[in-house]
Scaffold this motif. Sequence first.
Motif, PDB file in Angstrom:
ATOM      1  N   ASN A 281       0.825  -1.206   0.000  1.00 32.21           N
ATOM      2  CA  ASN A 281       0.000   0.000   0.000  1.00 32.21           C
ATOM      3  C   ASN A 281       0.861   1.258   0.000  1.00 32.21           C
ATOM      4  N   MET A 282       1.892   1.254   0.829  1.00 29.73           N
ATOM      5  CA  MET A 282       2.798   2.399   0.884  1.00 29.73           C
ATOM      6  C   MET A 282       3.480   2.623  -0.456  1.00 29.73           C
ATOM      7  N   ALA A 283       3.927   1.540  -1.078  1.00 25.25           N
ATOM      8  CA  ALA A 283       4.625   1.650  -2.360  1.00 25.25           C
ATOM      9  C   ALA A 283       3.706   2.155  -3.457  1.00 25.25           C
ATOM     10  N   SER A 284       2.459   1.707  -3.461  1.00 31.40           N
ATOM     11  CA  SER A 284       1.531   2.139  -4.510  1.00 31.40           C
ATOM     12  C   SER A 284       1.079   3.577  -4.300  1.00 31.40           C
ATOM     13  N   ALA A 285       1.053   4.027  -3.039  1.00 35.17           N
ATOM     14  CA  ALA A 285       0.656   5.414  -2.756  1.00 35.17           C
ATOM     15  C   ALA A 285       1.763   6.397  -3.129  1.00 35.17           C
ATOM     16  N   ASN A 286       3.012   5.934  -3.061  1.00 36.73           N
ATOM     17  CA  ASN A 286       4.162   6.797  -3.369  1.00 36.73           C
ATOM     18  C   ASN A 286       5.100   6.068  -4.331  1.00 36.73           C
ATOM     19  N   PRO A 287       4.658   5.866  -5.589  1.00 35.77           N
ATOM     20  CA  PRO A 287       5.425   5.037  -6.523  1.00 35.77           C
ATOM     21  C   PRO A 287       6.800   5.595  -6.883  1.00 35.77           C
ATOM     22  N   PHE A 288       7.016   6.885  -6.673  1.00 36.38           N
ATOM     23  CA  PHE A 288       8.290   7.490  -7.049  1.00 36.38           C
ATOM     24  C   PHE A 288       9.249   7.623  -5.864  1.00 36.38           C
ATOM     25  N   VAL A 289       8.826   7.109  -4.719  1.00 34.86           N
ATOM     26  CA  VAL A 289       9.669   7.159  -3.529  1.00 34.86           C
ATOM     27  C   VAL A 289      10.123   5.744  -3.200  1.00 34.86           C
ATOM     28  N   ILE A 290      11.423   5.535  -3.174  1.00 36.48           N
ATOM     29  CA  ILE A 290      11.986   4.230  -2.852  1.00 36.48           C
ATOM     30  C   ILE A 290      12.249   4.163  -1.351  1.00 36.48           C
ATOM     31  N   ARG A 291      11.530   3.292  -0.686  1.00 37.41           N
ATOM     32  CA  ARG A 291      11.691   3.156   0.758  1.00 37.41           C
ATOM     33  C   ARG A 291      12.898   2.284   1.065  1.00 37.41           C
ATOM     34  N   GLN A 292      13.687   2.733   2.034  1.00 37.20           N
ATOM     35  CA  GLN A 292      14.863   1.998   2.454  1.00 37.20           C
ATOM     36  C   GLN A 292      14.450   0.764   3.260  1.00 37.20           C
ATOM     37  N   GLU A 293      15.309  -0.250   3.253  1.00 35.78           N
ATOM     38  CA  GLU A 293      15.004  -1.480   3.988  1.00 35.78           C
ATOM     39  C   GLU A 293      14.815  -1.205   5.479  1.00 35.78           C
ATOM     40  N   ALA A 294      15.573  -0.240   5.992  1.00 29.03           N
ATOM     41  CA  ALA A 294      15.444   0.107   7.415  1.00 29.03           C
ATOM     42  C   ALA A 294      14.047   0.657   7.710  1.00 29.03           C
ATOM     43  N   GLN A 295      13.495   1.444   6.770  1.00 31.50           N
ATOM     44  CA  GLN A 295      12.145   1.985   6.949  1.00 31.50           C
ATOM     45  C   GLN A 295      11.110   0.862   6.936  1.00 31.50           C
ATOM     46  N   LYS A 296      11.279  -0.067   6.002  1.00 33.39           N
ATOM     47  CA  LYS A 296      10.348  -1.186   5.906  1.00 33.39           C
ATOM     48  C   LYS A 296      10.394  -2.039   7.179  1.00 33.39           C
ATOM     49  N   GLU A 297      11.600  -2.294   7.664  1.00 27.63           N
ATOM     50  CA  GLU A 297      11.746  -3.125   8.856  1.00 27.63           C
ATOM     51  C   GLU A 297      11.152  -2.445  10.086  1.00 27.63           C
ATOM     52  N   LYS A 298      11.326  -1.125  10.174  1.00 27.08           N
ATOM     53  CA  LYS A 298      10.751  -0.391  11.302  1.00 27.08           C
ATOM     54  C   LYS A 298       9.225  -0.474  11.267  1.00 27.08           C
ATOM     55  N   ALA A 299       8.650  -0.282  10.084  1.00 21.76           N
ATOM     56  CA  ALA A 299       7.194  -0.360   9.962  1.00 21.76           C
ATOM     57  C   ALA A 299       6.693  -1.754  10.332  1.00 21.76           C
ATOM     58  N   ALA A 300       7.429  -2.782   9.897  1.00 21.28           N
ATOM     59  CA  ALA A 300       7.042  -4.157  10.210  1.00 21.28           C
ATOM     60  C   ALA A 300       7.125  -4.422  11.708  1.00 21.28           C
ATOM     61  N   ASN A 301       8.184  -3.963  12.336  1.00 20.16           N
ATOM     62  CA  ASN A 301       8.352  -4.184  13.782  1.00 20.16           C
ATOM     63  C   ASN A 301       7.334  -3.404  14.604  1.00 20.16           C
ATOM     64  N   ASP A 302       6.929  -2.238  14.098  1.00 19.01           N
ATOM     65  CA  ASP A 302       5.868  -1.480  14.779  1.00 19.01           C
ATOM     66  C   ASP A 302       4.581  -2.306  14.813  1.00 19.01           C
ATOM     67  N   TYR A 303       4.248  -2.936  13.689  1.00 20.62           N
ATOM     68  CA  TYR A 303       3.076  -3.813  13.624  1.00 20.62           C
ATOM     69  C   TYR A 303       3.223  -4.973  14.613  1.00 20.62           C
TER      70      TYR A 303
END
Length: 316
Positions: A281-303
């Motif tokens: 969902n995040m990727a489709s909402a901001n297709p021109f922004v490449i999220r770093q692996e650290a950002q993805k991992e933080k979001a996952a750990n928050d969940y």
Amino acid sequence: MKLIIIWLSLCLGQLIAYTATAHTKTHLTDGPTGITFFTGSWKDVLAEAKRQNKPVYVHVYTTWCPPCKRMTLEAFPNPKIGAKFNVHFINYQLDAEKGEGIDVAKRYVVSSYPTALYIAPNGALIHRAVGYTGINGMLDQADKMLETPQLRPTVARGDKDYADGRRDPAFLKKYLKTRQQLNRPTTELLDVYLDVLPASERLTNETKAFVAEALQSSTTKAFDYLIKNRSRIPTSEPTQQSLETTVSDALIRALDNDFRRASATSDEVLLETVIANSERNMASANPFVIRQEAQKEKAANDYRLKFLTQTNNALK
């Protein structure tokens, strides 16, 4: 770092417990094409009946009852039984000699097995049927129950046509709206609607808005459809901006629904699905922004931390 290590240790313990019970839970609750039984307490099943505005079919059995075992092997896996009972009822089963089954059997005066109880969403007994009369007998019995004045108001218009196989887009759209009005689930039905929708209608703004309004889960074709096609919504006009907001809100709502369900049932597999779909969902909402692996991992750990907190609180 210490917090993550602590969390991982706790989470591993829960995952092991979940894995140990997953096979048994699936085996007891549903078959591949047959009847699906609700899992949870008696209070939970009545709450679900009120939420969906549907009656409850209760199979009361004992472990030593031969006809009960025959029903389990013959009737419950049957596709016709599944199609009828899954559409029209919240299905539930109780061992009359264990746990809550003892009190429920007394409350509804069950003394022979198997006994079928047909219960209104408010808990009132509509009908009690003793014995197993075969697959056709169960289907006839269900039809008679659905025609009773007490249960007729709980049945959405279109249930019978859908159970009988009607699948044209116009009917399905109307049926979806009816189920929404009755606060009944639309997840499976919405996917069926998308499957039969003509290609000429699949990408219209009207279809996108309709799917967004009916979306309830991220584990569906409908969620995938909105994720893949939200980039095709132009944002130059106010009406298009409104549609983008509608789609965005729907995707977030579906993720929230699934996360609540995962937390309520301690379902770690569903949790990981929610995490993956949230990232999509995040990727489709901001297709021109490449999220770093650290950002993805933080979001996952928050969940995961939120899930762990809620499941631990539920056990207290």
